[in-house]
Design an enzyme around this catalytic site. Structure first.
Site, PDB file in Angstrom:
ATOM      1  CE  LYS A 273      36.493  16.240 152.883  1.00 48.54           C
ATOM      2  NZ  LYS A 273      36.072  15.492 151.738  1.00 48.54           N
TER       3      LYS A 273
ATOM      4  CE  LYS B  54      34.786  17.510 149.547  1.00 45.93           C
ATOM      5  NZ  LYS B  54      34.511  16.268 148.811  1.00 45.93           N
TER       6      LYS B  54
HETATM    7  C1  PBG Z   1      35.413  12.737 148.149  1.00 49.84           C
HETATM    8  C2  PBG Z   1      36.060  12.821 149.480  1.00 49.84           C
HETATM    9  C3  PBG Z   1      37.289  13.402 149.750  1.00 49.84           C
HETATM   10  C4  PBG Z   1      37.506  13.274 151.117  1.00 49.84           C
HETATM   11  C5  PBG Z   1      36.423  12.597 151.636  1.00 49.84           C
HETATM   12  N1  PBG Z   1      35.532  12.352 150.618  1.00 49.84           N
HETATM   13  C6  PBG Z   1      38.272  13.983 148.828  1.00 49.84           C
HETATM   14  C7  PBG Z   1      38.060  15.243 148.179  1.00 49.84           C
HETATM   15  O1  PBG Z   1      37.090  15.951 148.391  1.00 49.84           O
HETATM   16  O2  PBG Z   1      38.944  15.547 147.369  1.00 49.84           O
HETATM   17  C8  PBG Z   1      38.722  13.818 151.818  1.00 49.84           C
HETATM   18  C9  PBG Z   1      39.100  13.164 153.051  1.00 49.84           C
HETATM   19  C10 PBG Z   1      40.458  13.473 153.527  1.00 49.84           C
HETATM   20  O3  PBG Z   1      41.200  14.345 153.008  1.00 49.84           O
HETATM   21  O4  PBG Z   1      40.822  12.826 154.499  1.00 49.84           O
HETATM   22  N2  PBG Z   1      35.115  11.423 147.787  1.00 49.84           N
END
Ligand code: PBG
Length: 305
Positions: free
Chosen positions: A230, A177
Site C-alpha cells: 500500500k 505500507k
Molecule cells: C489506517 C489506514 C489508512 C488507510 C487504510 N488504513 C490511513 C493511513 O495510513 O493514514 C488508507 C487508505 C486510503 O488512503 O485509502 N487505519
C-alpha cells in the site's frame, strides 16, 4: 485467447466507512460517491454492493469519541463491532474484513499508544491490537487486517486469536505500507491525520525497495495469511517483487488519493474514467496482485461480468 491477465469481480474488496453517529450519509468531499454512513443508513451502500455482486467489504469505523489509546476499538459495542454484527445478520453472504488500527480512534491520530515525548510505544500497542483483533473476531469478522505496521503485530494477533478460539480467522497484513501522500483524502474522511509529527517512524520510506521484502518476510514468518502492498499505483515494482518472493496471496490497496486523482480529472473531462480505472486495476494484477482493495469496486463490478 492469448490475454495474460484478467480483472475479475472476485479480486476486489470495497472499503466502507461507518460512523457512530446516526442519520448520517455524508459524501467525502475529495472522494465523489464515497460516503460516511451511520448504522441506520449504511444499508443503502450495502444494497448497492449486493446488487452488483460486490460482497467483500473492508470496514473502517469513526467512533463517537476518541481517546489517548483508542479504546473504542476493543469495546463490545464499538462502532466496528456493531457494524460487523449488523452486516452478519442482514447480509449473511457478505465477506467482512476489518481494518485493525488506532489512528481513527485516538485523539492524537497516531496508530497506537504514545509515550510522553510523543514517541509511539510498540509493545503496549501490541497488547491493544490483540484486544481489538479478538473483539472484531468475536463480533463475527471473517478476516482482520492490521494496518499500523507495528513490529510484531502479526505474531501478537495470531497468538491472541488462537487463544480465544479464532484459529480459522485469517490475517491480511498491511505488511508493506509506505509513509505516503496518497492517503490524504482518507484522513479527511475519518479525521485521522496525526495531530503532530508524521508516521515515518513506523511506515516505510518511499525510496526503499529492498526493505519492503524484509518487512514482508517478518510478517510471513509471524504467520500472516495475505501480504499487502500500500499504496498500489506508485508501487507496482514492489508488488512484483513480493509476488516473486512469496507464495502467499498478494494484496494491494488502491488508496484514496489514487481514486481522487482519477475522479478529479474525469470530472473535468480530461480523461476517460472507465477506461482509466480498468487499466490501472489491471496493471496491479499484472504486477502480481491477487486481491485489490479499491473504492472503484462497486462501480466497476458490473463491467466485469
Ligand atoms: C489506517 C489506514 C489508512 C488507510 C487504510 N488504513 C490511513 C493511513 O495510513 O493514514 C488508507 C487508505 C486510503 O488512503 O485509502 N487505519
Amino acid at each position: 485467447m492469448v490475454r495474460e491477465t484478467h480483472l475479475r469481480k472476485e479480486d476486489l474488496i470495497m472499503p466502507v466507512f461507518i460512523t457512530a453517529k446516526s442519520g448520517v450519509k455524508s459524501e467525502i468531499p475529495s472522494m465523489p460517491d464515497i460516503y460516511n454512513y451511520s448504522l441506520d443508513t449504511v444499508d443503502e451502500e450495502l444494497d448497492r454492493l449486493a446488487e452488483v455482486g460486490m460482497k467483500r467489504v473492508l470496514l473502517f469505523g469513526i467512533p463517537a469519541h476518541k481517546d489517548a489509546v483508542g479504546s473504542d476499538t476493543w469495546h463490545d459495542h464499538g462502532i466496528i463491532q456493531e457494524a460487523v454484527k449488523h452486516i452478519r445478520k442482514n447480509y449473511p453472504d457478505f465477506y467482512i474484513v476489518t481494518d485493525v488500527c488506532f489512528c481513527e480512534y485516538t485523539d492524537h491520530g497516531h496508530c497506537g499508544v504514545l509515550a510522553k515525548d510523543g514517541e509511539l510505544l510498540n509493545d503496549p500497542t501490541l497488547e491493544n491490537l490483540q484486544k481489538q483483533a479478538v473483539s472484531h473476531a468475536a463480533a463475527g469478522a471473517d478476516m482482520v487486517a492490521p494496518s499500523g505496521m507495528i513490529d510484531g503485530m502479526i505474531m501478537a494477533m495470531r497468538d491472541a486469536l488462537d487463544e480465544a478460539g479464532h484459529e480459522s480467522i485469517p490475517i491480511m497484513s498491511y505488511a508493506i505500507k509506505y509513509a505516503s501522500s496518497f492517503y490524504g483524502p482518507f484522513r479527511d474522511a475519518v479525521d485521522s491525520a496525526p495531530q503532530f509529527g508524521d508516521r515515518s517512524a513506523y511506515q516505510m520510506d518511499p525510496s526503499n525497495r529492498r526493505e519492503a521484502m524484509v518487512e514482508a518476510e517478518l510478517d510471513y514468518n509471524e504467520g500472516a495469511d495475505i501480504l499487502m502492498v500500500k499504496p498500489a499505483l506508485s508501487y507496482l515494482d514492489i508488488i512484483r517483487d513480493l509476488r516473486n518472493s512469496v507464495d502467499l496471496p498478494v494484496a494491494c490497496y488502491n488508496v484514496s488519493g489514487e481514486y481522487s486523482m482519477v475522479k478529479a480529472a474525469a470530472a473535468r473531462g480530461w480523461i476517460d474514467e472507465k477506461r482509466m480505472r480498468h487499466e490501472q486495476l489491471l496493471s496491479m494484477k499484472r504486477a502480481g496482485a491477487d486481491i485489490i482493495i479499491t473504492y472503484f469496486a462497486r462501480d466497476i463490478a458490473p463491467e466485469l461480468d
